[in-house]
Scaffold this motif. Structure first.
Motif, mmCIF file in Angstrom:
data_model
loop_
_atom_site.group_PDB
_atom_site.id
_atom_site.type_symbol
_atom_site.label_atom_id
_atom_site.label_comp_id
_atom_site.label_asym_id
_atom_site.label_seq_id
_atom_site.Cartn_x
_atom_site.Cartn_y
_atom_site.Cartn_z
ATOM 1 N N VAL A 55 -1.424 -1.159 8.009
ATOM 2 C CA VAL A 55 -2.424 -1.730 7.145
ATOM 3 C C VAL A 55 -2.365 -1.959 5.562
ATOM 4 C CG1 VAL A 55 -4.966 -1.740 6.405
ATOM 5 C CG2 VAL A 55 -4.386 -1.300 8.764
ATOM 6 N N LEU A 56 -1.519 -0.628 4.996
ATOM 7 C CA LEU A 56 -1.187 -1.023 3.821
ATOM 8 C C LEU A 56 0.020 -1.958 3.534
ATOM 9 C CD1 LEU A 56 -1.331 0.695 0.909
ATOM 10 C CD2 LEU A 56 0.724 2.319 1.855
ATOM 11 N N THR A 57 0.908 -2.036 4.465
ATOM 12 C CA THR A 57 2.115 -2.996 4.337
ATOM 13 C C THR A 57 1.289 -4.284 4.438
ATOM 14 O OG1 THR A 57 3.334 -1.552 5.629
ATOM 15 C CG2 THR A 57 4.011 -4.005 5.380
ATOM 16 N N VAL A 58 0.443 -4.660 5.125
ATOM 17 C CA VAL A 58 -0.332 -5.716 5.238
ATOM 18 C C VAL A 58 -1.042 -6.129 3.824
ATOM 19 C CG1 VAL A 58 -2.336 -7.273 6.185
ATOM 20 C CG2 VAL A 58 -0.595 -5.997 7.569
ATOM 21 N N LEU A 59 -1.924 -5.018 3.094
ATOM 22 C CA LEU A 59 -2.341 -5.089 1.886
ATOM 23 C C LEU A 59 -1.370 -5.320 0.895
ATOM 24 C CD1 LEU A 59 -5.256 -2.391 2.219
ATOM 25 C CD2 LEU A 59 -5.506 -4.765 2.418
ATOM 26 N N ALA B 4 -1.160 -8.698 -1.550
ATOM 27 C CA ALA B 4 -1.309 -8.786 -3.061
ATOM 28 C C ALA B 4 -0.012 -9.366 -3.470
ATOM 29 C CB ALA B 4 -1.193 -7.250 -3.300
ATOM 30 N N VAL B 5 1.167 -9.746 -2.738
ATOM 31 C CA VAL B 5 2.235 -10.308 -3.382
ATOM 32 C C VAL B 5 2.074 -11.814 -3.317
ATOM 33 C CG1 VAL B 5 4.469 -10.799 -2.815
ATOM 34 C CG2 VAL B 5 3.960 -8.576 -2.942
ATOM 35 N N LEU B 6 1.369 -12.446 -2.084
ATOM 36 C CA LEU B 6 1.181 -13.770 -1.836
ATOM 37 C C LEU B 6 -0.110 -14.132 -2.797
ATOM 38 C CD1 LEU B 6 1.222 -13.987 2.144
ATOM 39 C CD2 LEU B 6 3.108 -14.631 0.356
ATOM 40 N N LEU C 238 -8.466 -5.085 -2.814
ATOM 41 C CA LEU C 238 -7.141 -4.693 -2.284
ATOM 42 C C LEU C 238 -7.020 -3.277 -2.503
ATOM 43 C CD1 LEU C 238 -4.769 -7.577 -2.688
ATOM 44 C CD2 LEU C 238 -5.652 -6.975 -0.615
ATOM 45 N N VAL C 239 -7.251 -2.711 -3.919
ATOM 46 C CA VAL C 239 -6.976 -1.507 -4.184
ATOM 47 C C VAL C 239 -7.911 -0.599 -3.267
ATOM 48 C CG1 VAL C 239 -7.421 -0.047 -6.209
ATOM 49 C CG2 VAL C 239 -6.041 -2.038 -6.291
ATOM 50 N N ALA C 240 -9.343 -0.909 -3.421
ATOM 51 C CA ALA C 240 -10.441 -0.047 -2.816
ATOM 52 C C ALA C 240 -10.058 0.237 -1.458
ATOM 53 C CB ALA C 240 -11.750 -0.752 -2.649
ATOM 54 N N LYS C 241 -9.712 -1.060 -0.648
ATOM 55 C CA LYS C 241 -9.163 -0.688 0.827
ATOM 56 C C LYS C 241 -8.050 0.105 1.110
ATOM 57 C CE LYS C 241 -9.259 -1.375 5.278
ATOM 58 N NZ LYS C 241 -10.127 -0.481 5.805
ATOM 59 N N ALA C 242 -6.879 -0.018 0.097
ATOM 60 C CA ALA C 242 -5.765 0.876 0.171
ATOM 61 C C ALA C 242 -6.194 2.162 -0.120
ATOM 62 C CB ALA C 242 -4.733 0.270 -0.672
ATOM 63 N N ALA C 243 -7.031 2.617 -1.022
ATOM 64 C CA ALA C 243 -7.434 3.721 -1.377
ATOM 65 C C ALA C 243 -8.148 4.505 -0.240
ATOM 66 C CB ALA C 243 -8.070 3.837 -2.602
ATOM 67 N N LEU D 40 -2.863 5.749 -2.529
ATOM 68 C CA LEU D 40 -2.305 4.663 -1.880
ATOM 69 C C LEU D 40 -2.799 3.363 -2.471
ATOM 70 C CD1 LEU D 40 -2.126 5.776 1.796
ATOM 71 C CD2 LEU D 40 -0.175 5.762 0.119
ATOM 72 N N GLY D 41 -3.847 3.454 -3.247
ATOM 73 C CA GLY D 41 -4.435 2.360 -3.702
ATOM 74 C C GLY D 41 -3.811 1.642 -4.906
ATOM 75 N N ILE D 42 -2.770 2.374 -5.540
ATOM 76 C CA ILE D 42 -1.958 1.737 -6.678
ATOM 77 C C ILE D 42 -0.838 0.780 -6.157
ATOM 78 C CG2 ILE D 42 -0.717 2.541 -8.434
ATOM 79 C CD1 ILE D 42 -2.044 5.301 -8.406
ATOM 80 N N ILE D 43 -0.409 1.107 -4.759
ATOM 81 C CA ILE D 43 0.503 0.427 -4.244
ATOM 82 C C ILE D 43 0.341 -1.053 -4.204
ATOM 83 C CG2 ILE D 43 2.150 -0.071 -2.281
ATOM 84 C CD1 ILE D 43 1.878 2.989 -1.821
ATOM 85 N N PRO D 44 -0.877 -1.541 -3.724
ATOM 86 C CA PRO D 44 -0.990 -3.143 -3.948
ATOM 87 C C PRO D 44 -1.098 -3.753 -5.345
ATOM 88 C CG PRO D 44 -2.418 -2.142 -2.203
ATOM 89 C CD PRO D 44 -1.876 -1.097 -2.976
ATOM 90 N N LEU D 45 -1.800 -2.840 -6.092
ATOM 91 C CA LEU D 45 -1.863 -3.137 -7.703
ATOM 92 C C LEU D 45 -0.539 -3.280 -8.380
ATOM 93 C CD1 LEU D 45 -3.550 -3.481 -10.031
ATOM 94 C CD2 LEU D 45 -3.626 -1.141 -10.381
#
Length: 133
Positions: free
Chosen positions: A12-16, A20-22, A62-67, A74-79
């Motif tokens: 899920v983190l990879t998909v998020l 974020a990149v797209l 995205l940040v909220a879901k990753a966190a 982990l929320g920082i990764i998509p950001l």
């Protein structure tokens, strides 16, 4: 947390992060959108940066879901992926073109995506609880 749950969280983190990149690429390429009669109706050739609004909504989500996947950091990764993509593609662009022009829309896109997402990340990290949870 069980091993299958950890693996699902990483997927899920990879998909998020890919999302974020797209989204950063999409928001960057639609940033110069104008009401000029070409793509949108003609209304005085006014800039219409809808991608700033999109960034203000999607990046904090995205940040909220990753966190919420376990470790709040982990929320920082998509950001980070969003900002890095925006800067790399915006400055170097496809074929060496500069996509991120030096005007108010570029600053609005950076601020519109970065500030609300940083507030969400800070809010998630500031909540009391167990370390690493």
């Amino acid at each position: 947390m069980t091993r299958p749950q950890r693996q699902i969280n990483w997927v899920v983190l990879t998909v998020l992060t890919i999302d974020a990149v797209l989204l950063a690429i999409l928001e960057l390429f639609f940033l110069p959108l104008r009401l000029d009669g070409v793509l949108l109706p003609r209304a005085g050739d006014v800039p219409l940066p809808l991608s700033v609004l999109l960034a203000m909504i999607t990046t904090p989500l995205l940040v909220a879901k990753a966190a919420s996947l376990g470790d709040r950091r982990l929320g920082i990764i998509p950001l980070a992926a969003w900002v890095l993509t925006l800067l790399v593609v915006g400055v170097q662009g496809p074929g060496g073109d500069v996509v991120l022009r030096a005007d108010w829309r570029a600053l609005a896109l950076l601020a519109g995506g970065l500030l609300p997402a940083a507030l969400v990340a800070g809010g998630k990290l500031a909540r009391p609880g167990k370390a690493g949870r």
